[in-house]
Design a protein around this motif. Structure first.
Motif, PDB file in Angstrom:
ATOM      1  N   ASN A 135      23.528  15.502 -34.384  1.00 11.00           N
ATOM      2  CA  ASN A 135      23.042  16.542 -33.178  1.00 11.00           C
ATOM      3  C   ASN A 135      24.498  17.405 -33.277  1.00 11.00           C
ATOM      4  O   ASN A 135      24.621  18.672 -32.986  1.00 11.00           O
ATOM      5  CB  ASN A 135      23.345  15.831 -31.750  1.00 11.00           C
ATOM      6  CG  ASN A 135      21.744  15.222 -31.535  1.00 11.00           C
ATOM      7  OD1 ASN A 135      21.002  15.761 -31.952  1.00 11.00           O
ATOM      8  ND2 ASN A 135      21.607  14.369 -30.614  1.00 11.00           N
ATOM      9  N   ASP A 136      25.730  16.732 -33.701  1.00 14.99           N
ATOM     10  CA  ASP A 136      26.923  17.642 -33.737  1.00 14.99           C
ATOM     11  C   ASP A 136      26.647  18.704 -34.909  1.00 14.99           C
ATOM     12  O   ASP A 136      27.174  19.702 -34.808  1.00 14.99           O
ATOM     13  CB  ASP A 136      28.024  16.686 -34.226  1.00 14.99           C
ATOM     14  CG  ASP A 136      28.491  15.616 -33.057  1.00 14.99           C
ATOM     15  OD1 ASP A 136      28.152  16.026 -32.205  1.00 14.99           O
ATOM     16  OD2 ASP A 136      29.203  14.783 -33.076  1.00 14.99           O
ATOM     17  N   TYR A 137      26.278  18.094 -35.983  1.00 18.09           N
ATOM     18  CA  TYR A 137      25.937  19.170 -37.057  1.00 18.09           C
ATOM     19  C   TYR A 137      24.925  20.377 -36.574  1.00 18.09           C
ATOM     20  O   TYR A 137      25.305  21.629 -36.831  1.00 18.09           O
ATOM     21  CB  TYR A 137      25.233  18.111 -38.044  1.00 18.09           C
ATOM     22  CG  TYR A 137      24.517  19.172 -39.202  1.00 18.09           C
ATOM     23  CD1 TYR A 137      25.323  19.634 -40.184  1.00 18.09           C
ATOM     24  CD2 TYR A 137      23.039  19.640 -39.441  1.00 18.09           C
ATOM     25  CE1 TYR A 137      24.763  20.679 -41.192  1.00 18.09           C
ATOM     26  CE2 TYR A 137      22.537  20.412 -40.141  1.00 18.09           C
ATOM     27  CZ  TYR A 137      23.377  20.765 -41.243  1.00 18.09           C
ATOM     28  OH  TYR A 137      22.828  21.722 -42.373  1.00 18.09           O
ATOM     29  N   LEU A 138      23.935  19.859 -35.921  1.00 12.77           N
ATOM     30  CA  LEU A 138      23.144  21.246 -35.161  1.00 12.77           C
ATOM     31  C   LEU A 138      23.869  21.896 -34.363  1.00 12.77           C
ATOM     32  O   LEU A 138      23.597  23.221 -34.259  1.00 12.77           O
ATOM     33  CB  LEU A 138      21.768  20.578 -34.357  1.00 12.77           C
ATOM     34  CG  LEU A 138      20.821  19.501 -35.543  1.00 12.77           C
ATOM     35  CD1 LEU A 138      19.750  18.880 -34.376  1.00 12.77           C
ATOM     36  CD2 LEU A 138      20.140  20.538 -36.373  1.00 12.77           C
ATOM     37  N   LEU A 139      24.785  21.264 -33.344  1.00 17.42           N
ATOM     38  CA  LEU A 139      25.473  22.162 -32.534  1.00 17.42           C
ATOM     39  C   LEU A 139      26.309  23.063 -33.289  1.00 17.42           C
ATOM     40  O   LEU A 139      26.584  24.078 -32.960  1.00 17.42           O
ATOM     41  CB  LEU A 139      26.176  21.068 -31.500  1.00 17.42           C
ATOM     42  CG  LEU A 139      26.914  21.980 -30.577  1.00 17.42           C
ATOM     43  CD1 LEU A 139      26.130  22.830 -29.588  1.00 17.42           C
ATOM     44  CD2 LEU A 139      27.622  20.832 -29.752  1.00 17.42           C
ATOM     45  N   ASN A 140      27.012  22.527 -34.317  1.00 24.45           N
ATOM     46  CA  ASN A 140      28.067  23.371 -34.885  1.00 24.45           C
ATOM     47  C   ASN A 140      27.618  24.574 -35.561  1.00 24.45           C
ATOM     48  O   ASN A 140      27.984  25.692 -35.536  1.00 24.45           O
ATOM     49  CB  ASN A 140      28.792  22.445 -35.978  1.00 24.45           C
ATOM     50  CG  ASN A 140      29.855  21.582 -35.381  1.00 24.45           C
ATOM     51  OD1 ASN A 140      30.550  21.985 -34.513  1.00 24.45           O
ATOM     52  ND2 ASN A 140      30.024  20.392 -36.019  1.00 24.45           N
ATOM     53  N   LEU A 141      26.168  24.347 -36.021  1.00 24.38           N
ATOM     54  CA  LEU A 141      25.632  25.399 -36.909  1.00 24.38           C
ATOM     55  C   LEU A 141      24.944  26.507 -35.893  1.00 24.38           C
ATOM     56  O   LEU A 141      25.126  27.529 -35.640  1.00 24.38           O
ATOM     57  CB  LEU A 141      24.381  25.017 -37.695  1.00 24.38           C
ATOM     58  CG  LEU A 141      24.712  24.576 -39.114  1.00 24.38           C
ATOM     59  CD1 LEU A 141      23.351  23.893 -39.770  1.00 24.38           C
ATOM     60  CD2 LEU A 141      25.523  25.411 -39.927  1.00 24.38           C
TER      61      LEU A 141
END
Length: 346
Positions: A138-144
């Motif tokens: 989810n962090d990866y998705l949020l960062n993108l």
């Protein structure tokens, strides 16, 4: 011309997919730290790359494809008594696990400034959706998302794209134009017969299963009981094999083959697992030249190279939609057909 950047590039499945589609493309770089994978890539695509780390990379592709190491995201890893610390940290940024390298890709995109890849494709095991790792995902998705990307992800099975291998992987496609990538538009293919992928009359004793500890795990000899908590048996391949991993001589594996004329069983050959990842025999012959067989032994390198790759036809389907839906600029000599396929204009 489509420019791609391959991070954790392995044996270059994205390159193979674009070649199969006939798409004019240029790999502006290939980043892979494992020496054997770099040698394989160079042999397949006639390059002279050297092993290198992705940390701090800064290039400007149209498509960025990355498949960060998946071991720390796997269910088996979380269930291991020796992986308690990784279970806590998963793929968190800065955790030091192999799977935390997914966040290095985010850093690379961030350092590109205003200019960014039109599409970012990420592939990994379904374990990233488990509770131990989903927070990091989810962090990866949020960062993108914070960098302007619209994220879409779905679990795709190689069997839906013509390959008789039960291989489920999470594919995440992040695009810049605000429109989500529609996985429903992927062109599915009928699963081909496993017989198309198997070699005829494999009699070489190196592939025969003769170790007692493995023979005792063959499911036909020792059926799994309903009370068994985890299926650790060797299943005989019928319509499809199971997930191909780095090794076939362990339990569980991708499945075994029953000899037609005698009560014997064998492992899948190196050529068979390459075929089941979507590579053709010409590719495999190049690998044999680079990593020759040793007398009486199976080739662990060739198994590992295939098992760590991405199934090529799945990438083909994703690239077809990216091009047909104008997520990225199409080459002038490529047009979309009504059925969603791509055609070169000659």
């Amino acid at each position: 011309m489509i420019k791609i950047l391959e991070l954790f590039g392995g044996i270059g499945a994205p390159r193979k997919a674009l070649i199969n589609l006939g798409v004019d493309h240029k790999a502006i770089d290939y980043v892979e730290i494992k020496e054997n994978r770099v040698r394989a890539y160079n042999a397949l695509y006639d390059h002279r790359h050297k092993p290198q780390n992705i940390v701090g990379w800064n290039l400007k592709p149209d498509i960025l494809v990355h498949g960060s190491p998946c071991q720390d995201n796997s269910v088996a890893q979380y269930s291991s008594h020796t992986a308690k610390e990784n279970k806590k940290r998963g793929a968190e940024e800065g955790s030091g696990t192999r799977s935390s390298l997914m966040h290095e890709t985010v850093k690379i995109v961030r350092t590109m400034g205003e200019w960014k890849p039109r599409a970012v494709i990420w592939e990994n095991v379904v374990g990233v959706l488990e509770k131990q790792a989903v927070g990091s995902f989810n962090d990866y998705l949020l960062n993108l998302s914070n960098m302007g990307y619209t994220n879409s992800f779905q679990v795709l099975d190689a069997r839906e794209f013509g390959i008789p291998q039960a291989r489920e992987r999470v594919f995440c496609v992040s695009t810049l134009d605000g429109n989500p990538f529609d996985f429903n538009k992927l062109r599915k293919r009928k699963m081909r017969s496993i017989e198309e992928f198997l070699e005829n009359n494999v009699t070489d004793p190196r592939y025969l299963i003769n170790v007692p500890s493995m023979l005792n795990k063959i499911e036909e000899f020792n059926p799994v009981k309903p009370t068994d908590s985890y299926k650790r048996r060797l299943g005989v391949i019928d319509e499809f094999c199971w997930t191909i991993t780095e090794r076939q001589d362990r339990c569980p594996n991708a499945g075994i083959i029953r000899a037609a004329d005698k009560p014997e069983y064998r492992y899948l050959t190196e050529r068979e697992v390459w075929r089941l990842m979507g590579f053709d025999d010409d590719d495999f012959d190049l690998m044999l030249n680079e990593f020759p067989m040793k007398k009486g032994l199976r080739n662990a390198t060739l198994y590992a190279l295939a098992g760590n790759s991405i199934v090529v036809p799945v990438l083909e389907a994703i690239f077809e939609v990216l091009l047909a839906e104008d997520f990225i600029e199409q080459p002038n000599d490529l047009r979309s057909l009504p059925n969603g396929q791509l055609e070169l204009i000659c």
